[in-house]
Design a protein around this motif. Structure first.
Motif, PDB file in Angstrom:
ATOM      1  N   VAL A  37       5.139 -24.979 -72.092  1.00  0.00           N
ATOM      2  CA  VAL A  37       4.798 -23.597 -71.732  1.00  0.00           C
ATOM      3  C   VAL A  37       3.290 -23.386 -71.825  1.00  0.00           C
ATOM      4  CG1 VAL A  37       5.062 -21.176 -72.380  1.00  0.00           C
ATOM      5  CG2 VAL A  37       7.050 -22.693 -72.419  1.00  0.00           C
ATOM      6  N   CYS A  38       2.689 -23.868 -72.908  1.00  0.00           N
ATOM      7  CA  CYS A  38       1.242 -23.688 -73.083  1.00  0.00           C
ATOM      8  C   CYS A  38       0.458 -24.409 -71.984  1.00  0.00           C
ATOM      9  CB  CYS A  38       0.810 -24.209 -74.459  1.00  0.00           C
ATOM     10  SG  CYS A  38       1.400 -23.210 -75.836  1.00  0.00           S
ATOM     11  N   PHE A  39       0.874 -25.628 -71.670  1.00  0.00           N
ATOM     12  CA  PHE A  39       0.187 -26.380 -70.620  1.00  0.00           C
ATOM     13  C   PHE A  39       0.294 -25.661 -69.278  1.00  0.00           C
ATOM     14  CE2 PHE A  39       0.483 -29.435 -67.097  1.00  0.00           C
ATOM     15  CZ  PHE A  39      -0.778 -30.002 -67.178  1.00  0.00           C
ATOM     16  N   THR A  40       1.484 -25.141 -68.982  1.00  0.00           N
ATOM     17  CA  THR A  40       1.689 -24.436 -67.712  1.00  0.00           C
ATOM     18  C   THR A  40       0.821 -23.187 -67.625  1.00  0.00           C
ATOM     19  OG1 THR A  40       3.983 -25.233 -67.631  1.00  0.00           O
ATOM     20  CG2 THR A  40       3.409 -23.369 -66.215  1.00  0.00           C
ATOM     21  N   VAL A  41       0.794 -22.407 -68.710  1.00  0.00           N
ATOM     22  CA  VAL A  41      -0.009 -21.182 -68.732  1.00  0.00           C
ATOM     23  C   VAL A  41      -1.488 -21.504 -68.568  1.00  0.00           C
ATOM     24  CG1 VAL A  41      -0.751 -19.242 -70.164  1.00  0.00           C
ATOM     25  CG2 VAL A  41       1.665 -19.873 -70.090  1.00  0.00           C
ATOM     26  N   VAL A  42      -1.964 -22.511 -69.298  1.00  0.00           N
ATOM     27  CA  VAL A  42      -3.379 -22.887 -69.224  1.00  0.00           C
ATOM     28  C   VAL A  42      -3.726 -23.381 -67.822  1.00  0.00           C
ATOM     29  CG1 VAL A  42      -5.117 -24.531 -70.040  1.00  0.00           C
ATOM     30  CG2 VAL A  42      -3.606 -23.396 -71.677  1.00  0.00           C
ATOM     31  N   TYR A  43      -2.847 -24.203 -67.248  1.00  0.00           N
ATOM     32  CA  TYR A  43      -3.126 -24.748 -65.918  1.00  0.00           C
ATOM     33  C   TYR A  43      -3.244 -23.643 -64.870  1.00  0.00           C
ATOM     34  CZ  TYR A  43      -2.572 -26.925 -61.393  1.00  0.00           C
ATOM     35  OH  TYR A  43      -2.759 -27.280 -60.090  1.00  0.00           O
ATOM     36  N   PHE A  44      -2.277 -22.739 -64.839  1.00  0.00           N
ATOM     37  CA  PHE A  44      -2.307 -21.692 -63.818  1.00  0.00           C
ATOM     38  C   PHE A  44      -3.430 -20.694 -64.067  1.00  0.00           C
ATOM     39  CE2 PHE A  44       2.287 -22.765 -62.938  1.00  0.00           C
ATOM     40  CZ  PHE A  44       2.063 -23.187 -61.646  1.00  0.00           C
ATOM     41  N   THR A  45      -3.771 -20.479 -65.335  1.00  0.00           N
ATOM     42  CA  THR A  45      -4.882 -19.579 -65.649  1.00  0.00           C
ATOM     43  C   THR A  45      -6.205 -20.153 -65.149  1.00  0.00           C
ATOM     44  OG1 THR A  45      -3.740 -18.751 -67.624  1.00  0.00           O
ATOM     45  CG2 THR A  45      -6.120 -18.395 -67.499  1.00  0.00           C
ATOM     46  N   MET A  46      -6.391 -21.448 -65.346  1.00  0.00           N
ATOM     47  CA  MET A  46      -7.647 -22.087 -64.963  1.00  0.00           C
ATOM     48  C   MET A  46      -7.725 -22.382 -63.459  1.00  0.00           C
ATOM     49  SD  MET A  46      -8.307 -24.687 -68.158  1.00  0.00           S
ATOM     50  CE  MET A  46      -9.922 -25.132 -67.526  1.00  0.00           C
ATOM     51  N   SER A  47      -6.584 -22.723 -62.863  1.00  0.00           N
ATOM     52  CA  SER A  47      -6.595 -23.094 -61.438  1.00  0.00           C
ATOM     53  C   SER A  47      -6.478 -21.891 -60.509  1.00  0.00           C
ATOM     54  CB  SER A  47      -5.450 -24.066 -61.142  1.00  0.00           C
ATOM     55  OG  SER A  47      -4.187 -23.430 -61.295  1.00  0.00           O
ATOM     56  N   GLY A  48      -5.855 -20.814 -61.012  1.00  0.00           N
ATOM     57  CA  GLY A  48      -5.663 -19.631 -60.177  1.00  0.00           C
ATOM     58  C   GLY A  48      -4.704 -19.845 -59.021  1.00  0.00           C
ATOM     59  N   THR A  49      -3.778 -20.799 -59.171  1.00  0.00           N
ATOM     60  CA  THR A  49      -2.860 -21.138 -58.066  1.00  0.00           C
ATOM     61  C   THR A  49      -1.428 -20.686 -58.338  1.00  0.00           C
ATOM     62  OG1 THR A  49      -2.481 -23.339 -59.043  1.00  0.00           O
ATOM     63  CG2 THR A  49      -4.257 -23.135 -57.413  1.00  0.00           C
ATOM     64  N   PHE A  50      -1.267 -19.770 -59.287  1.00  0.00           N
ATOM     65  CA  PHE A  50       0.077 -19.352 -59.683  1.00  0.00           C
ATOM     66  C   PHE A  50       0.886 -18.803 -58.512  1.00  0.00           C
ATOM     67  CE2 PHE A  50       2.893 -15.937 -61.288  1.00  0.00           C
ATOM     68  CZ  PHE A  50       3.760 -16.713 -62.036  1.00  0.00           C
ATOM     69  N   PHE A  51       0.229 -18.070 -57.620  1.00  0.00           N
ATOM     70  CA  PHE A  51       0.918 -17.450 -56.492  1.00  0.00           C
ATOM     71  C   PHE A  51       0.961 -18.346 -55.255  1.00  0.00           C
ATOM     72  CE2 PHE A  51      -0.502 -13.873 -59.062  1.00  0.00           C
ATOM     73  CZ  PHE A  51       0.625 -13.076 -59.101  1.00  0.00           C
ATOM     74  N   ILE A  52       0.343 -19.524 -55.349  1.00  0.00           N
ATOM     75  CA  ILE A  52       0.208 -20.370 -54.163  1.00  0.00           C
ATOM     76  C   ILE A  52       0.985 -21.671 -54.256  1.00  0.00           C
ATOM     77  CG2 ILE A  52      -1.467 -21.502 -52.636  1.00  0.00           C
ATOM     78  CD1 ILE A  52      -3.596 -19.620 -53.794  1.00  0.00           C
ATOM     79  N   PHE A  53       0.806 -22.385 -55.377  1.00  0.00           N
ATOM     80  CA  PHE A  53       1.400 -23.708 -55.523  1.00  0.00           C
ATOM     81  C   PHE A  53       2.232 -23.779 -56.799  1.00  0.00           C
ATOM     82  CE2 PHE A  53      -2.695 -24.559 -53.307  1.00  0.00           C
ATOM     83  CZ  PHE A  53      -2.156 -24.929 -52.082  1.00  0.00           C
TER      84      PHE A  53
END
Length: 230
Positions: free
Chosen positions: A114-130
């Motif tokens: 969960v932490c890795f997923t949250v950090v990844y999408f926060t930093m990449s900004g791709t939550f709504f795309i990929f």
């Protein structure tokens, strides 16, 4: 909407209803978490169908707003769904497995995911795309670990003598086989989904068969084991 999608919705709903019926009859708190997972799946798959509506060209203000917003794709919904699924799987196997050290490890793995997923999408900004890169491999690994711990506990207990009466055995086996069987499809997906229409047809049919088999397995495990209990 294709016939594949409609059939999948029906089978998922049947599995969720069968799980609820089993829980009401047996009052098994261990399986309650997994039944919640089935209903979450039904909700997500139903709500996620708004993507089909967006393929139209209505002039409604709210429709145009959604179509021009970050919600035009349902990737965000399935990104949330994958995280919630792993959390629920972790909770389920924490209840099933009695070894405190194993349940602690399961909790750590889930929190790390969960932490890795949250950090990844926060930093990449791709939550709504990929979706999460290689997410299916991580999920397969986690499910494999959870199920192997359950199998080890089953082999070391007297329950191995009547494993065919245990719904958790069928759930674990179906879940593991599904992840192991669909992961290779996603390996080739990024290479062939643009240039090979035949691969797309094969992929859709293969996933349809895999999903139908999985949810029929869930339905069978609830109804069959309930009958054996009677």
């Amino acid at each position: 909407m294709s016939n594949y999608v409609l059939a999948m919705h029906i089978v998922e709903l049947i599995a969720a209803l069968a799980g609820s019926y089993y829980s009401l009859k047996v009052k098994d708190k261990t399986l309650a978490v997994f039944v919640w997972y089935l209903w979450v799946t039904v909700f997500v798959e139903t709500f996620g169908m708004y993507g089909y509506i967006l393929q139209n060209d209505y002039d409604y203000e709210w429709f145009v707003w959604i179509k021009n917003s970050v919600f035009r794709s349902n990737n965000w919904l399935y990104n949330l769904y994958r995280v919630v699924s792993i959390i629920l799987f972790g909770q389920f196997y924490e209840r099933v497995i009695k070894d405190p050290s194993v349940t602690k490890l399961i909790r750590i793995l889930v929190i790390a995911y969960v932490c890795f997923t949250v950090v990844y999408f926060t930093m990449s900004g791709t939550f709504f795309i990929f979706s999460l890169p290689y997410g299916v491999f991580v999920e397969t690994f986690l499910v494999f670990v959870f199920v192997m711990f359950y199998y080890r506990q089953l082999l070391k207990s007297d329950k191995i003598l009547y494993f065919y009466k245990l719904p958790v055995f069928y759930i674990s086996s179906g879940l593991l086989l599904w992840y192991l069987s669909v992961t290779p499809i996603f390996i080739f997906n990024s290479y062939l989904n643009v240039i090979n229409d035949k691969f797309l047809e094969f992929r859709d049919f293969y996933l349809f068969i895999a999903n139908i088999s999985l949810y029929l397995c869930y339905t069978f495990c609830f109804l069959f084991t309930l009958r054996r209990k009677k």
